[in-house]
Scaffold this motif. Structure first.
Motif, mmCIF file in Angstrom:
data_model
loop_
_atom_site.group_PDB
_atom_site.id
_atom_site.type_symbol
_atom_site.label_atom_id
_atom_site.label_comp_id
_atom_site.label_asym_id
_atom_site.label_seq_id
_atom_site.Cartn_x
_atom_site.Cartn_y
_atom_site.Cartn_z
ATOM 1 N N LEU A 189 19.813 -5.836 95.571
ATOM 2 C CA LEU A 189 18.676 -5.577 96.451
ATOM 3 C C LEU A 189 17.568 -4.898 95.668
ATOM 4 O O LEU A 189 17.800 -4.260 94.640
ATOM 5 C CB LEU A 189 19.072 -4.740 97.668
ATOM 6 N N ARG A 190 16.371 -5.048 96.197
ATOM 7 C CA ARG A 190 15.193 -4.375 95.658
ATOM 8 C C ARG A 190 14.468 -3.716 96.818
ATOM 9 O O ARG A 190 14.312 -4.307 97.899
ATOM 10 C CB ARG A 190 14.283 -5.393 94.963
ATOM 11 N N THR A 191 14.025 -2.482 96.624
ATOM 12 C CA THR A 191 13.288 -1.770 97.648
ATOM 13 C C THR A 191 12.282 -0.837 96.995
ATOM 14 O O THR A 191 12.342 -0.591 95.787
ATOM 15 C CB THR A 191 14.248 -0.981 98.563
ATOM 16 N N SER A 192 11.345 -0.330 97.790
ATOM 17 C CA SER A 192 10.401 0.687 97.322
ATOM 18 C C SER A 192 10.758 2.010 97.975
ATOM 19 O O SER A 192 11.074 2.057 99.171
ATOM 20 C CB SER A 192 8.961 0.311 97.685
ATOM 21 N N VAL A 193 10.718 3.070 97.186
ATOM 22 C CA VAL A 193 11.015 4.415 97.680
ATOM 23 C C VAL A 193 9.733 5.238 97.597
ATOM 24 O O VAL A 193 9.109 5.322 96.533
ATOM 25 C CB VAL A 193 12.126 5.086 96.855
ATOM 26 N N ARG A 194 9.353 5.844 98.718
ATOM 27 C CA ARG A 194 8.137 6.661 98.768
ATOM 28 C C ARG A 194 8.521 8.115 98.528
ATOM 29 O O ARG A 194 8.889 8.847 99.440
ATOM 30 C CB ARG A 194 7.452 6.480 100.115
ATOM 31 N N THR A 195 8.451 8.551 97.274
ATOM 32 C CA THR A 195 8.840 9.910 96.914
ATOM 33 C C THR A 195 7.620 10.829 96.936
ATOM 34 O O THR A 195 6.469 10.360 96.946
ATOM 35 C CB THR A 195 9.471 9.947 95.511
ATOM 36 N N PRO A 196 7.821 12.147 96.900
ATOM 37 C CA PRO A 196 6.681 13.067 96.819
ATOM 38 C C PRO A 196 5.858 12.892 95.544
ATOM 39 O O PRO A 196 4.714 13.364 95.472
ATOM 40 C CB PRO A 196 7.351 14.450 96.853
ATOM 41 N N HIS A 197 6.447 12.226 94.550
ATOM 42 C CA HIS A 197 5.746 12.034 93.274
ATOM 43 C C HIS A 197 5.141 10.643 93.169
ATOM 44 O O HIS A 197 4.648 10.258 92.106
ATOM 45 C CB HIS A 197 6.720 12.255 92.115
ATOM 46 N N GLY A 198 5.182 9.864 94.232
ATOM 47 C CA GLY A 198 4.649 8.517 94.218
ATOM 48 C C GLY A 198 5.737 7.490 94.505
ATOM 49 O O GLY A 198 6.929 7.795 94.530
ATOM 50 N N ASP A 199 5.296 6.251 94.723
ATOM 51 C CA ASP A 199 6.228 5.177 95.028
ATOM 52 C C ASP A 199 6.892 4.664 93.755
ATOM 53 O O ASP A 199 6.277 4.654 92.677
ATOM 54 C CB ASP A 199 5.505 4.028 95.717
ATOM 55 N N LEU A 200 8.148 4.235 93.886
ATOM 56 C CA LEU A 200 8.822 3.579 92.773
ATOM 57 C C LEU A 200 9.664 2.439 93.316
ATOM 58 O O LEU A 200 10.108 2.453 94.473
ATOM 59 C CB LEU A 200 9.682 4.560 91.979
ATOM 60 N N ALA A 201 9.864 1.430 92.480
ATOM 61 C CA ALA A 201 10.727 0.302 92.821
ATOM 62 C C ALA A 201 12.151 0.630 92.383
ATOM 63 O O ALA A 201 12.365 1.103 91.263
ATOM 64 C CB ALA A 201 10.248 -0.963 92.128
ATOM 65 N N VAL A 202 13.099 0.396 93.274
ATOM 66 C CA VAL A 202 14.498 0.673 92.975
ATOM 67 C C VAL A 202 15.305 -0.609 93.157
ATOM 68 O O VAL A 202 15.185 -1.288 94.184
ATOM 69 C CB VAL A 202 15.061 1.790 93.869
ATOM 70 N N TYR A 203 16.105 -0.914 92.155
ATOM 71 C CA TYR A 203 17.005 -2.060 92.193
ATOM 72 C C TYR A 203 18.441 -1.548 92.218
ATOM 73 O O TYR A 203 18.792 -0.615 91.483
ATOM 74 C CB TYR A 203 16.815 -2.930 90.950
ATOM 75 N N THR A 237 6.061 -5.800 89.614
ATOM 76 C CA THR A 237 4.682 -5.348 89.350
ATOM 77 C C THR A 237 4.502 -3.852 89.561
ATOM 78 O O THR A 237 3.488 -3.298 89.142
ATOM 79 C CB THR A 237 3.697 -6.110 90.259
ATOM 80 N N ARG A 238 5.456 -3.210 90.219
ATOM 81 C CA ARG A 238 5.331 -1.776 90.480
ATOM 82 C C ARG A 238 6.028 -0.981 89.391
ATOM 83 O O ARG A 238 7.068 -1.379 88.878
ATOM 84 C CB ARG A 238 5.935 -1.427 91.845
ATOM 85 N N ASP A 239 5.471 0.144 89.037
ATOM 86 C CA ASP A 239 6.100 1.106 88.134
ATOM 87 C C ASP A 239 6.012 2.480 88.794
ATOM 88 O O ASP A 239 5.037 2.764 89.506
ATOM 89 C CB ASP A 239 5.384 1.145 86.778
ATOM 90 N N PRO A 240 6.987 3.343 88.554
ATOM 91 C CA PRO A 240 8.186 3.156 87.752
ATOM 92 C C PRO A 240 9.215 2.262 88.464
ATOM 93 O O PRO A 240 9.133 2.026 89.663
ATOM 94 C CB PRO A 240 8.739 4.576 87.588
ATOM 95 N N VAL A 241 10.208 1.811 87.661
ATOM 96 C CA VAL A 241 11.333 1.031 88.169
ATOM 97 C C VAL A 241 12.609 1.777 87.818
ATOM 98 O O VAL A 241 12.774 2.252 86.692
ATOM 99 C CB VAL A 241 11.369 -0.384 87.551
ATOM 100 N N VAL A 242 13.511 1.871 88.782
ATOM 101 C CA VAL A 242 14.824 2.470 88.555
ATOM 102 C C VAL A 242 15.882 1.432 88.909
ATOM 103 O O VAL A 242 15.796 0.799 89.975
ATOM 104 C CB VAL A 242 15.017 3.749 89.388
ATOM 105 N N LEU A 243 16.843 1.251 88.034
ATOM 106 C CA LEU A 243 17.956 0.332 88.263
ATOM 107 C C LEU A 243 19.248 1.125 88.332
ATOM 108 O O LEU A 243 19.563 1.905 87.419
ATOM 109 C CB LEU A 243 18.039 -0.699 87.133
ATOM 110 N N LEU A 244 19.987 0.936 89.419
ATOM 111 C CA LEU A 244 21.268 1.596 89.623
ATOM 112 C C LEU A 244 22.309 0.516 89.884
ATOM 113 O O LEU A 244 22.060 -0.403 90.672
ATOM 114 C CB LEU A 244 21.215 2.533 90.835
ATOM 115 N N GLY A 245 23.466 0.632 89.241
ATOM 116 C CA GLY A 245 24.462 -0.374 89.563
ATOM 117 C C GLY A 245 25.702 -0.338 88.713
ATOM 118 O O GLY A 245 25.759 0.298 87.654
ATOM 119 N N ASP A 246 26.717 -1.020 89.212
ATOM 120 C CA ASP A 246 27.911 -1.325 88.431
ATOM 121 C C ASP A 246 27.596 -2.606 87.686
ATOM 122 O O ASP A 246 27.628 -3.698 88.270
ATOM 123 C CB ASP A 246 29.116 -1.493 89.368
#
Length: 316
Positions: A189-203, A237-246
């Motif tokens: 899955l891919r989603t956007s997270v709206r953090t206090p430091h700005g939005d980031l894309a999370v995979y 197209t969004r930065d930063p990007v975080v990837l979490l996974g097995d």
């Protein structure tokens, strides 16, 4: 007495030790020299590459046992190679900063008998994000109910999910299914997270398992899925990007090159995560683009065959 006699330096032991030392140092520094064309031997070596440091201890034992100056000197070469390649992971990390996020990654196992206890253990690490894999329909409501008070936002696609302290938007499935898998298989899955430091894309992703057999390492599906995931990250197209996974591979494994060549990996920590009873490798990963994975550590065992890992991400 013969028992008190000092054993002389044995040239044979020194020569053998020197050869082993050179080969070991070469493998640590240049693992790509081992081809993957036969049984994926290169990837197999890279999966356990840090363990070549044990050769230094063997050479030390040989040198002391045979009173061999050559053997003792020979161990300096693989020791230096290992320190150059992996020593930085042992250094202490910088203190947490104001733009840091803490994330947890865990394959919770589809046979986990205590999903509620697992959820509470992950929340105890006080992360901002929790990524889970091998979510099954019977356990999913337990994770949702247990994590909801502290993690009111979550998204699940197939057997992977993300829980967050911050709002999620634009969640969609990722097609990382290799050819040849016929059954329903949704592991990304891919989603956007709206953090206090700005939005980031999370995979969040769970790549296919690898198997070790008589023919070597069977990793074709894993490698194909990694390539699909790598292309999806490259198109983001969004930065930063975080990837979490097995990801069923270590960051040294060339099978994950479509990801490790595009993203930053942990600068500190080994965080061996699998198998939980005797962790030999970290196949649970946290990577980032336009952000730094400052450090990573393993958390205590849950009801899974994997250990959870927690990482601190510094946003650039």
């Amino acid at each position: 007495m013969d028992g008190d006699r000092v054993r002389p330096d044995r040239p044979g032991a020194g020569r053998v030790s020197a050869v082993v030392a050179v080969l070991t140092a070469g493998l640590v520094l240049f693992p790509r020299a081992v081809p993957n064309s036969v049984g994926r031997l290169g990837s197999l070596l890279e999966a356990f590459l840090p363990w070549l440091g044990l050769v230094v201890l063997v050479l030390l034992g040989v040198g002391l046992l045979h009173r061999s100056a050559v053997a003792l000197l020979a161990l300096l070469l693989p020791a230096a190679a290992w320190t150059y390649t992996f020593g930085g992971l042992l250094l202490p990390g910088a203190p947490p900063g104001p733009h840091d996020l803490v994330v947890v990654q865990h394959n919770v196992s589809d046979e986990n008998g205590d999903p509620a206890g697992t959820a509470r253990a992950l929340a105890d690490a006080e992360p901002d994000l929790i990524a889970l894999e091998e979510l099954v329909p019977t356990a999913l409501p337990v994770y949702e109910r247990t994590l909801a008070p502290e993690y009111p936002y979550h998204a699940v696609r197939g057997t992977v999910g993300l829980w967050s302290r911050h709002p999620l938007t634009g969640t969609r499935s990722l097609d990382i299914k290799p050819e040849g898998i016929e059954e329903d298989w949704r592991r990304g899955l891919r989603t956007s997270v709206r953090t206090p430091h700005g939005d980031l894309a999370v995979y969040v992703a769970h790549l296919p398992s690898v198997r070790l057999g008589a023919g070597g390492l069977a990793s074709r599906w894993r490698d194909e899925s990694a390539a699909l995931l790598g292309r999806a990250v490259a198109a983001e197209t969004r930065d930063p990007v975080v990837l979490l996974g097995d990801l069923n591979g270590t960051v040294d494994d060339r099978g994950l090159a479509p990801l490790t060549t595009r993203m930053n990996v942990a600068e500190r920590g080994f965080a061996l995560s699998y198998p939980a009873g005797l962790p030999l490798a970290r196949i649970d990963q946290v990577m980032a683009r336009s952000a730094t994975v400052a450090d990573i550590r393993a958390l205590p065992a849950t009801g899974s065959d994997h250990l959870p890992v927690a990482a601190r991400i510094t946003l650039d």
